[in-house]
Design a protein around this motif. Structure first.
Motif, mmCIF file in Angstrom:
data_model
loop_
_atom_site.group_PDB
_atom_site.id
_atom_site.type_symbol
_atom_site.label_atom_id
_atom_site.label_comp_id
_atom_site.label_asym_id
_atom_site.label_seq_id
_atom_site.Cartn_x
_atom_site.Cartn_y
_atom_site.Cartn_z
ATOM 1 N N ASN A 20 0.836 -1.201 0.000
ATOM 2 C CA ASN A 20 0.000 0.000 0.000
ATOM 3 C C ASN A 20 0.869 1.249 0.000
ATOM 4 O OD1 ASN A 20 0.690 0.495 2.849
ATOM 5 N ND2 ASN A 20 -0.657 -1.244 3.255
ATOM 6 N N SER A 21 0.210 2.379 -0.144
ATOM 7 C CA SER A 21 0.926 3.637 -0.314
ATOM 8 C C SER A 21 0.900 4.525 0.917
ATOM 9 C CB SER A 21 0.316 4.423 -1.490
ATOM 10 O OG SER A 21 -1.074 4.612 -1.274
ATOM 11 N N LEU A 95 0.320 -4.534 -5.375
ATOM 12 C CA LEU A 95 0.263 -3.216 -4.758
ATOM 13 C C LEU A 95 -1.158 -2.665 -4.828
ATOM 14 C CD1 LEU A 95 1.655 -0.688 -3.563
ATOM 15 C CD2 LEU A 95 2.042 0.089 -5.906
ATOM 16 N N GLY A 96 -1.686 -2.232 -3.688
ATOM 17 C CA GLY A 96 -3.021 -1.653 -3.624
ATOM 18 C C GLY A 96 -4.137 -2.663 -3.521
ATOM 19 N N TYR A 98 -5.069 -4.540 -1.097
ATOM 20 C CA TYR A 98 -5.815 -4.461 0.156
ATOM 21 C C TYR A 98 -6.437 -3.089 0.381
ATOM 22 C CZ TYR A 98 -3.401 -8.841 1.107
ATOM 23 O OH TYR A 98 -2.921 -10.123 1.034
ATOM 24 N N GLU A 99 -6.250 -2.161 -0.568
ATOM 25 C CA GLU A 99 -6.849 -0.838 -0.451
ATOM 26 C C GLU A 99 -8.141 -0.734 -1.249
ATOM 27 O OE1 GLU A 99 -3.781 1.712 -1.893
ATOM 28 O OE2 GLU A 99 -2.759 1.821 0.024
ATOM 29 N N ASP A 100 -8.352 -1.608 -2.227
ATOM 30 C CA ASP A 100 -9.531 -1.561 -3.083
ATOM 31 C C ASP A 100 -10.673 -2.315 -2.412
ATOM 32 O OD1 ASP A 100 -11.381 -1.443 -5.046
ATOM 33 O OD2 ASP A 100 -10.161 -2.377 -6.613
#
Length: 244
Positions: A20-21, A95-96, A98-100
């Motif tokens: 994640n960022s 990448l990302g 687990y954020e969506d």
């Protein structure tokens, strides 16, 4: 980095991840083993503990070392407040991922099934007779609304379209004009009086939300409640606009 002999029992660090960022600021006990520490990080970054590789960075983002001894204590490494621990994920996640949240399966329940549950907010409100489930309170509100509408209708029936009037709204100076509309509207419940003011003191041109109720110039039209309208001999005031 200089390491002092005495350290606080806990340390505040930033956690970052290859998945994640964003960064999270967390406080941990220095007495945790690296294996225990990874288990706690699962809730922060989403990676399985078995797939984590940890890197320690200083407050200046300078790389210090890897945290690769599972049975070593977190406090045995030069971890201090403000440091960053970076989690490298080796599970194959992207990448990302687990954020969506759109990809997260949502739990759904039908209205019928929800009504059958005894541990729901709806069930509590029903048992306690609160909110819209309070029949007595709802009946009282409906009676008050009906009474208010009856009073407004009686006031509105005494006002005729074309009559001269004076509007005395709370907190405003008296405004004179001509009654252009009497009745119900789509924009708000109850009875309303549409007035064309003698001056540009209104809010519209006789239309609201695209529906026209009467014709007038922009800023000359307004809708007010019957209770603030007095019908009578209110000639248009001369403001001397034609004088040179």
């Amino acid at each position: 980095m200089e390491v002092t002999g005495l350290s606080a029992p806990t340390v505040t660090v930033f956690i970052s991840s290859s998945l994640n960022s964003f960064r999270s600021e967390k406080r941990y006990s220095r007495s945790l083993t690296i294996a225990e520490f990874k288990c706690k990080l699962e809730l922060v970054v989403g990676s399985p503990a078995s797939c984590m590789e940890l890197e320690l960075y200083g407050a200046d983002d300078k790389f210090y070392s890897k945290l690769d001894q599972e049975d070593a204590l977190l406090g045995s490494y030069p971890v201090d407040d403000g440091c960053r621990i970076h989690v490298i994920d080796h599970s194959g996640a992207r990448l990302g991922e687990y954020e969506d949240v759109s990809k997260v399966e949502k739990y759904k329940i039908s209205q019928e099934a929800y009504d059958q549950r005894q541990d729901s907010v709806r069930s509590f409100l029903k048992r306690s007779k609160l909110g819209r489930y309070n029949e007595e309170e709802r009946a009282q509100r409906e009676a008050e609304t009906t009474q208010r509408l009856t009073e407004e209708k009686a006031q509105a029936d005494a006002i005729s379209v074309g009559s001269r009037c004076e509007v005395q709204a709370p907190g405003q100076s008296p405004r004179r004009g001509t009654v252009m509309y009497v009745g119900l509207t789509d924009f708000k419940p109850g009875y309303w009086i549409g007035v064309r003011y003698d001056e540009p003191l209104g809010k519209n041109d006789g239309s609201v939300n695209g529906k026209r109720y009467f014709e007038c110039q922009a800023k000359y039209g307004a809708f007010v409640k019957p209770s603030v309208v007095t019908v009578g001999d209110f000639p248009e005031e001369d403001y001397g606009l034609d004088e040179m």
